[in-house]
Write an enzyme that holds these catalytic residues in place. Structure first.
Site, PDB file in Angstrom:
ATOM      1  N   PRO A 105       0.821  -1.217   0.000  1.00 50.64           N
ATOM      2  CA  PRO A 105       0.000   0.000   0.000  1.00 50.64           C
ATOM      3  C   PRO A 105       0.854   1.266   0.000  1.00 50.64           C
ATOM      4  O   PRO A 105       0.521   2.247  -0.683  1.00 50.64           O
ATOM      5  CB  PRO A 105      -0.823  -0.107   1.285  1.00 50.64           C
ATOM      6  CG  PRO A 105      -0.746  -1.530   1.697  1.00 50.64           C
ATOM      7  CD  PRO A 105       0.570  -2.033   1.202  1.00 50.64           C
ATOM      8  N   TYR A 106       1.940   1.247   0.740  1.00 50.63           N
ATOM      9  CA  TYR A 106       2.821   2.410   0.791  1.00 50.63           C
ATOM     10  C   TYR A 106       3.411   2.692  -0.593  1.00 50.63           C
ATOM     11  O   TYR A 106       3.421   3.835  -1.057  1.00 50.63           O
ATOM     12  CB  TYR A 106       3.936   2.165   1.803  1.00 50.63           C
ATOM     13  CG  TYR A 106       4.844   3.356   2.013  1.00 50.63           C
ATOM     14  CD1 TYR A 106       4.437   4.428   2.795  1.00 50.63           C
ATOM     15  CD2 TYR A 106       6.111   3.396   1.436  1.00 50.63           C
ATOM     16  CE1 TYR A 106       5.264   5.525   2.994  1.00 50.63           C
ATOM     17  CE2 TYR A 106       6.939   4.485   1.624  1.00 50.63           C
ATOM     18  CZ  TYR A 106       6.520   5.548   2.415  1.00 50.63           C
ATOM     19  OH  TYR A 106       7.345   6.636   2.592  1.00 50.63           O
ATOM     20  N   GLY A 107       3.895   1.641  -1.254  1.00 49.51           N
ATOM     21  CA  GLY A 107       4.442   1.811  -2.590  1.00 49.51           C
ATOM     22  C   GLY A 107       3.395   2.305  -3.576  1.00 49.51           C
ATOM     23  O   GLY A 107       3.679   3.130  -4.446  1.00 49.51           O
ATOM     24  N   SER A 136       0.881   4.199  -2.839  1.00 47.14           N
ATOM     25  CA  SER A 136       0.645   5.617  -2.562  1.00 47.14           C
ATOM     26  C   SER A 136       1.772   6.481  -3.105  1.00 47.14           C
ATOM     27  O   SER A 136       1.533   7.548  -3.687  1.00 47.14           O
ATOM     28  CB  SER A 136       0.480   5.847  -1.052  1.00 47.14           C
ATOM     29  OG  SER A 136       1.713   5.724  -0.344  1.00 47.14           O
ATOM     30  N   ARG A 137       3.005   6.037  -2.969  1.00 46.63           N
ATOM     31  CA  ARG A 137       4.141   6.837  -3.434  1.00 46.63           C
ATOM     32  C   ARG A 137       4.264   6.804  -4.963  1.00 46.63           C
ATOM     33  O   ARG A 137       4.637   7.800  -5.585  1.00 46.63           O
ATOM     34  CB  ARG A 137       5.437   6.352  -2.786  1.00 46.63           C
ATOM     35  CG  ARG A 137       5.498   6.546  -1.266  1.00 46.63           C
ATOM     36  CD  ARG A 137       5.104   7.940  -0.862  1.00 46.63           C
ATOM     37  NE  ARG A 137       5.389   8.202   0.546  1.00 46.63           N
ATOM     38  CZ  ARG A 137       4.960   9.268   1.213  1.00 46.63           C
ATOM     39  NH1 ARG A 137       4.201  10.175   0.584  1.00 46.63           N
ATOM     40  NH2 ARG A 137       5.250   9.450   2.487  1.00 46.63           N
TER      41      ARG A 137
END
Length: 264
Positions: free
Chosen positions: A159-161, A163-164
């Site tokens: 999820p972090y990737g 978003s970025r």
């Protein structure tokens, strides 16, 4: 030929998430370069220390409560900044979060928390700043904070990737949309830096050694490494730089050495 100037004197900068970590350092760096500051956090009390430090530099400071997951909070913060300074030259969308889990363990709420904070929050803060202050002034420097995961995928960071990676694509679209108004939009993307979110990992000397071996410059980043790139993107010297992702990662995104260090 004129000597380059990176002074931010007479500029106003708005930085989200400034109570600690990268956001705190970004705000201090911009103040040292001459800018007045809008500081934000979900709790005003957490801004007391950095407010005093910047005021001691002779800068004007406006601390504001801001939760980027709330559109009302974003709108109110931009309006308060407008009422105080009447302009906004630099916006740093720094507020972010992460939940480190194997992909099969990520919950619906984990996904929403990360994407709402890192991607949706950055978009609507930039939108409000542009609409209310930068477009009318026909000038602006929007700096979205990404990470090496803008361009590289790592286990445990799905999820972090996402978003970025979204931030990187969003910057290119906003740059195309707002360039006609004299607004540049870029991403400052740190690699492996010790922050409050990942500090526990850096307590493992073996892991840090493994990480350093994966980085071509053979060390994790230090806060000092981000100051020059930030001021460059905020200054007049980047006036013809837009839609770019500036990776400050020691080269880990450059090739085969970028494999994710595994935490034992």
């Amino acid at each position: 030929m004129n000597t380059p100037s990176f002074s931010l004197a007479n500029r106003v900068a708005f930085v989200s998430g400034t109570s600690r970590g990268l956001g705190e350092r970004f705000a201090l760096t911009l103040a040292q370069a001459g800018a007045d500051l809008v500081l934000t956090s979900r709790t005003l009390k957490s801004l007391d220390d950095i407010k005093k430090r910047i005021e001691d530099m002779g800068r004007k400071v406006l601390p504001l409560e801001l939760d980027v997951r709330s559109l009302d909070s974003i709108v109110n913060a931009v309006q308060e900044a407008k009422a105080c300074f009447s302009k906004l030259d630099i916006l740093v969308c720094n507020a972010g979060c992460n939940v480190r889990k194997p992909a099969v363990d990520v919950t619906w709420d984990d996904w929403n928390l990360i994407l709402d904070t890192n991607l949706r929050g950055s978009f609507f803060l930039a939108q409000q700043a542009a609409k209310e202050l930068m477009i009318p002034a026909q000038y602006g420097r929007v700096i979205l904070i990404g990470s090496v995961t803008c361009v590289a995928g790592y286990a445990g960071l799905a999820p972090y990737g996402a978003s970025r990676g979204g931030v990187k694509q969003m910057a290119m679209a906003l740059a195309d949309d707002w360039g006609v108004h004299g607004i540049t939009v870029n991403v400052l993307a740190p690699g492996w830096f010790k922050t409050a979110q990942n500090a526990v990992m850096y307590q493992d000397a073996e892991w840090v050694e493994y990480l350093s071996d994966r980085i071509p410059l053979k060390r994790p980043g230090s806060m000092d490494d981000l100051e020059g790139p930030l001021v460059f993107l905020a200054s007049e010297e980047s006036r013809y730089v837009t839609a770019q992702t500036l990776l400050v990662d020691g080269g880990i995104s450059g090739g085969a050495t970028r494999a994710l260090p595994k935490k034992k």
